[in-house]
Design a protein around this motif. Structure first.
Motif, PDB file in Angstrom:
ATOM      1  N   GLY A   5       0.822  -1.264   0.023  1.00 40.70           N
ATOM      2  CA  GLY A   5      -0.557   0.404   0.189  1.00 40.70           C
ATOM      3  C   GLY A   5       0.943   1.518  -0.370  1.00 40.70           C
ATOM      4  N   ASP A   6       0.130   2.304   0.176  1.00 39.18           N
ATOM      5  CA  ASP A   6       1.045   3.630  -0.144  1.00 39.18           C
ATOM      6  C   ASP A   6       1.437   4.096   0.750  1.00 39.18           C
ATOM      7  N   PRO A   7       2.131   4.900   1.056  1.00 42.22           N
ATOM      8  CA  PRO A   7       3.165   5.452   2.237  1.00 42.22           C
ATOM      9  C   PRO A   7       1.518   5.828   3.464  1.00 42.22           C
ATOM     10  N   GLY A   8       2.201   5.249   4.441  1.00 39.60           N
ATOM     11  CA  GLY A   8       0.890   6.667   4.616  1.00 39.60           C
ATOM     12  C   GLY A   8      -0.620   6.472   4.954  1.00 39.60           C
ATOM     13  N   ILE A   9      -0.779   4.707   4.651  1.00 38.71           N
ATOM     14  CA  ILE A   9      -1.859   4.546   4.168  1.00 38.71           C
ATOM     15  C   ILE A   9      -2.708   3.892   5.452  1.00 38.71           C
ATOM     16  N   GLY A  10      -1.694   3.482   6.547  1.00 37.01           N
ATOM     17  CA  GLY A  10      -2.023   2.713   7.594  1.00 37.01           C
ATOM     18  C   GLY A  10      -1.462   1.435   7.703  1.00 37.01           C
ATOM     19  N   LYS A  11      -0.601   0.901   7.173  1.00 40.29           N
ATOM     20  CA  LYS A  11      -0.071  -0.751   6.997  1.00 40.29           C
ATOM     21  C   LYS A  11       0.459  -0.777   8.214  1.00 40.29           C
ATOM     22  N   SER A  12       1.275  -0.556   8.775  1.00 40.34           N
ATOM     23  CA  SER A  12       2.130  -0.075  10.139  1.00 40.34           C
ATOM     24  C   SER A  12       0.850   0.584  11.380  1.00 40.34           C
ATOM     25  N   THR A  13      -0.431   0.893  11.231  1.00 43.19           N
ATOM     26  CA  THR A  13      -1.221   1.146  12.540  1.00 43.19           C
ATOM     27  C   THR A  13      -2.392  -0.394  12.760  1.00 43.19           C
ATOM     28  N   LEU A  14      -2.528  -0.686  11.058  1.00 43.76           N
ATOM     29  CA  LEU A  14      -3.465  -1.608  11.226  1.00 43.76           C
ATOM     30  C   LEU A  14      -2.434  -3.358  12.079  1.00 43.76           C
TER      31      LEU A  14
ATOM     32  N   LEU B  40       5.078   5.205  20.424  1.00 36.36           N
ATOM     33  CA  LEU B  40       4.479   6.477  20.498  1.00 36.36           C
ATOM     34  C   LEU B  40       2.855   6.108  20.227  1.00 36.36           C
ATOM     35  N   ARG B  41       3.225   5.181  18.989  1.00 34.02           N
ATOM     36  CA  ARG B  41       2.181   4.952  18.417  1.00 34.02           C
ATOM     37  C   ARG B  41       1.094   4.101  18.968  1.00 34.02           C
ATOM     38  N   SER B  42       1.503   3.360  19.515  1.00 34.58           N
ATOM     39  CA  SER B  42       0.702   2.347  20.224  1.00 34.58           C
ATOM     40  C   SER B  42       0.250   2.959  21.127  1.00 34.58           C
ATOM     41  N   ARG B  43       0.831   4.168  21.953  1.00 28.39           N
ATOM     42  CA  ARG B  43       0.548   5.165  23.483  1.00 28.39           C
ATOM     43  C   ARG B  43      -0.901   5.608  22.046  1.00 28.39           C
ATOM     44  N   ARG B  44      -0.935   6.161  21.164  1.00 33.12           N
ATOM     45  CA  ARG B  44      -2.246   7.036  20.003  1.00 33.12           C
ATOM     46  C   ARG B  44      -2.985   5.935  20.002  1.00 33.12           C
ATOM     47  N   LEU B  45      -2.433   4.526  20.015  1.00 38.63           N
ATOM     48  CA  LEU B  45      -3.516   3.321  19.771  1.00 38.63           C
ATOM     49  C   LEU B  45      -4.757   2.860  21.123  1.00 38.63           C
ATOM     50  N   GLY B  46      -4.007   3.617  22.071  1.00 43.05           N
ATOM     51  CA  GLY B  46      -4.737   3.023  23.633  1.00 43.05           C
ATOM     52  C   GLY B  46      -4.281   1.649  23.351  1.00 43.05           C
TER      53      GLY B  46
ATOM     54  N   ALA C 280     -12.309   2.601   8.541  1.00 42.46           N
ATOM     55  CA  ALA C 280     -12.606   3.945   8.953  1.00 42.46           C
ATOM     56  C   ALA C 280     -10.616   4.612   9.450  1.00 42.46           C
ATOM     57  N   MET C 281      -9.605   4.911   9.435  1.00 42.64           N
ATOM     58  CA  MET C 281      -8.614   5.907  10.088  1.00 42.64           C
ATOM     59  C   MET C 281      -9.188   6.858  11.020  1.00 42.64           C
ATOM     60  N   THR C 282      -9.295   6.242  12.313  1.00 42.46           N
ATOM     61  CA  THR C 282      -9.655   7.572  13.602  1.00 42.46           C
ATOM     62  C   THR C 282      -8.705   7.756  14.255  1.00 42.46           C
ATOM     63  N   GLU C 283      -8.498   9.086  14.620  1.00 45.52           N
ATOM     64  CA  GLU C 283      -7.384   9.800  16.126  1.00 45.52           C
ATOM     65  C   GLU C 283      -7.406   8.203  16.579  1.00 45.52           C
ATOM     66  N   LYS C 284      -7.655   7.288  16.858  1.00 50.22           N
ATOM     67  CA  LYS C 284      -7.512   5.540  17.212  1.00 50.22           C
ATOM     68  C   LYS C 284      -7.339   4.428  16.827  1.00 50.22           C
ATOM     69  N   GLY C 285      -6.681   4.936  15.673  1.00 51.34           N
ATOM     70  CA  GLY C 285      -6.238   3.606  15.128  1.00 51.34           C
ATOM     71  C   GLY C 285      -7.779   3.206  13.368  1.00 51.34           C
ATOM     72  N   LEU C 286      -7.011   2.307  12.888  1.00 50.35           N
ATOM     73  CA  LEU C 286      -8.238   1.624  12.351  1.00 50.35           C
ATOM     74  C   LEU C 286      -9.124   1.048  12.721  1.00 50.35           C
TER      75      LEU C 286
HETATM   76  P1  TYD Z   1       0.574   4.287   8.898  1.00 52.68           P
HETATM   77  O1  TYD Z   1       0.573   2.784   9.848  1.00 52.68           O
HETATM   78  O2  TYD Z   1       2.429   4.854   9.586  1.00 52.68           O
HETATM   79  O3  TYD Z   1       1.442   3.977   7.191  1.00 52.68           O
HETATM   80  P2  TYD Z   1       2.073   3.341   6.760  1.00 52.68           P
HETATM   81  O4  TYD Z   1       2.598   1.888   7.609  1.00 52.68           O
HETATM   82  O5  TYD Z   1       0.979   2.403   5.781  1.00 52.68           O
HETATM   83  O6  TYD Z   1       3.067   3.922   5.505  1.00 52.68           O
HETATM   84  O7  TYD Z   1      -0.610   5.559   9.074  1.00 52.68           O
HETATM   85  C1  TYD Z   1       0.170   6.448   9.230  1.00 52.68           C
HETATM   86  C2  TYD Z   1      -1.035   7.810   8.630  1.00 52.68           C
HETATM   87  O8  TYD Z   1      -1.388   6.716   9.598  1.00 52.68           O
HETATM   88  C3  TYD Z   1      -0.701   8.786   9.336  1.00 52.68           C
HETATM   89  O9  TYD Z   1      -0.705   9.788   8.798  1.00 52.68           O
HETATM   90  C4  TYD Z   1      -1.645   9.691  10.727  1.00 52.68           C
HETATM   91  C5  TYD Z   1      -2.829   8.289  10.369  1.00 52.68           C
HETATM   92  N1  TYD Z   1      -3.019   8.532  11.570  1.00 52.68           N
HETATM   93  C6  TYD Z   1      -4.101   8.336  11.932  1.00 52.68           C
HETATM   94  O10 TYD Z   1      -5.112   9.221  11.250  1.00 52.68           O
HETATM   95  N2  TYD Z   1      -5.227   7.256  12.928  1.00 52.68           N
HETATM   96  C7  TYD Z   1      -4.010   6.965  14.192  1.00 52.68           C
HETATM   97  O11 TYD Z   1      -4.567   6.258  15.580  1.00 52.68           O
HETATM   98  C8  TYD Z   1      -3.129   6.722  13.954  1.00 52.68           C
HETATM   99  C9  TYD Z   1      -1.635   5.697  14.206  1.00 52.68           C
HETATM  100  C10 TYD Z   1      -2.458   7.334  13.115  1.00 52.68           C
END
Ligand code: TYD
Ligand code: MG
Length: 461
Positions: A102-111, A140-146, A272-278
């Motif tokens: 997937g594209d950068p920043g789309i949420g792969k690491s988050t998911l 830091l991300r894990s904190r954001r995800l709760g 859906a990407m929310t403030e607290k992850g996907l």
């Molecule tokens: P990320 O998982 O880092 O993307 P990838 O690994 O695919 O490159 O996602 C990063 C984007 O998601 C970043 O622009 C911020 C956004 N985001 C949120 O909107 N809410 C969240 O809770 C998190 C963790 C990230």
């Protein structure tokens, strides 16, 4: 430690040279040589041409009739993230290798961080190997995800040999490699991310998964053209290929299975990407519609059905007078298919766009691969060209052939019902898709040809 010597292999003919060259000396292809590790096997191919037969080379192996082999169900563990499990075919499989692009920043690491945490809670020991971010960034991300109390093990490392040794020592059940492009092996001298490195690392990780039963999830980068960076062979090597898609400006994300040895392909998961992850969207049918208060020209809604759930997607077209060279651009739809549909429109419906720029877009960053979008694309183009909106509550679907015929879409009834449920009232659909029993609140106009569809729309407008 002396490094093993590497060779350069041609992607086109398979020939090899000891040095890198711009042109393959064997087949003459340009830019096709990639660095690789020579096969360790002694003797090589020539042994097989032995005139004495093969018996001297290896012992014959016993064979078994298929009926005598007991089919074994694969052991699956649901990740608890329903939309992800849906595309995986029910959960992660022991010894399975999943590639997620997937594209950068789309949420792969988050998911994946969310999934690892959920799997850990389900009782599977997990290891998250990050090569792109430091441990502190992941924390830091894990904190954001709760999930900052998470017991997921983390390793910030990019060297393959160290990763493999760590996996062996800590024995996790699931390993995430984020990403395969940052991983490199000592055996090769080329830079991380090069074709040779990606292929070599993925091959080692796959072998490890198969021999130990660890589930390996590889994160892959996507090139500008939208393909996974690295060799195609990566997709052949793994069991499951998932693509993350969606517009980074809109909150919705789709995960699509392109290949799955352990489940159905073309199943999609919606987030859906929310403030607290996907967050999973369990009822996604209306998220790809833009909410116009009144119908506008150049917009037509279609119902796409990939996997098990119908989705309503708005197709937008803009037809505008062109300069000397008319442009055809599409976002989320196949460009070649658009050119074909314009030719069919011209030839079979008398709608000429030769001197016009044509832009087509599927709303919300969704990608539509199925041909059932054809009719909606054509009707939105005609609508934009004429400057006349389609009726309120209108939708259409159906595949269009080169002879101007409209072919049925699979599972038409499910599509019609979903649209009716969302309050749509008028439809133009292929004749064969018309249900025997009327659907309350829905007027259906069956068509067999493109010109017929355009005339029907003109008449009801
Ligand atoms: P990320 O998982 O880092 O993307 P990838 O690994 O695919 O490159 O996602 C990063 C984007 O998601 C970043 O622009 C911020 C956004 N985001 C949120 O909107 N809410 C969240 O809770 C998190 C963790 C990230
Ligand atoms: Mg990432």
């Amino acid at each position: 430690m002396a490094k093993d010597k590497t060779i350069y292999t041609c992607n086109a003919c398979g020939g090899s040279t000891p040095r890198w060259l711009g042109k393959c000396p064997n087949c003459g292809a340009w830019n096709s040589l990639i660095e690789s590790v020579p096969e360790a096997a002694s003797g090589g191919k020539n042994r097989l041409s032995s005139p004495q037969g093969y018996a001297g080379l290896a012992n014959a192996q016993p064979v078994t009739p298929l009926s005598a082999i007991e089919a074994q169900d694969v052991a699956r563990t649901p990740s608890g993230i329903e939309e992800l499990d849906r595309v995986l075919g029910g959960g992660v499989v022991e010894g399975g290798v999943v590639l997620i692009g997937g594209d950068p920043g789309i949420g792969k690491s988050t998911l994946l961080l969310q999934a690892m945490d959920a799997l850990h809670r389900a009782g599977l020991p997990t290891l998250y190997v990050t090569g792109e971010e430091s441990g502190a960034q992941v924390a830091l991300r894990s904190r954001r995800l709760g999930i900052d109390g998470s017991q997921v093990n983390l390793l910030a490392e990019i060297q393959l040999e160290k990763i493999l040794a760590t996996v062996e020592a800590t024995q996790p059940a699931v390993v995430v490699i984020d990403s395969i492009q940052t991983t490199y092996s000592d055996q090769l001298t080329s830079a991380p991310g090069s074709v040779a490195q990606v292929r070599e690392c993925a091959a080692h990780l796959t072998r490890m998964a198969k021999s130990t039963g660890v589930t390996v999830i590889l994160v892959g980068h996507v090139t500008k053209e939208g393909a996974l960076a690295g060799p195609r062979v990566l997709e052949h090597m793994v069991d499951t290929v998932l693509y993350f898609e969606g517009d980074t400006h809109s909150p919705h994300r789709l995960i699509r299975a392109i290949k799955n040895r352990f489940g159905a392909v073309n199943e999609i998961g919606v987030f859906a990407m929310t403030e607290k992850g996907l967050k999973g969207v369990s009822n996604p049918s209306a998220i790809f519609l833009s909410q116009h208060s009144e119908p506008v020209p150049g917009s037509c809604v279609m119902v796409t059905l990939e996997g098990t759930r119908p989705l309503l997607v708005e197709i937008q077209a803009l037809v505008d007078s062109a300069g000397p060279a008319a442009r055809r651009l599409s976002v989320g739809l196949d460009k070649d298919r658009l050119a074909m549909l314009l030719a069919v429109l011209n030839r079979h419906a008398g709608v000429a766009c030769a001197d016009q720029d044509v832009f087509v877009n599927a709303v919300g960053g969704v990608r539509i691969n199925e041909p059932a979008a054809d009719l909606a694309v054509m009707l939105s183009i005609t609508s934009s060209l004429r400057g006349k909106p389609l009726p309120k509550g209108f939708f259409a679907f159906g595949e269009v052939g080169l002879a101007g015929e409209v072919r049925p879409a699979p599972r038409g009834q499910d599509r019609l019902k979903e649209a009716a449920k969302l309050g749509f009232t008028v439809a133009v659909v292929p004749k064969a898709n018309v249900p025997k029993k009327a659907i309350p609140g829905l007027t259906i106009h069956p068509v067999e040809r493109v010109d017929e569809a355009i005339n029907v729309v003109r008449a009801i407008n």
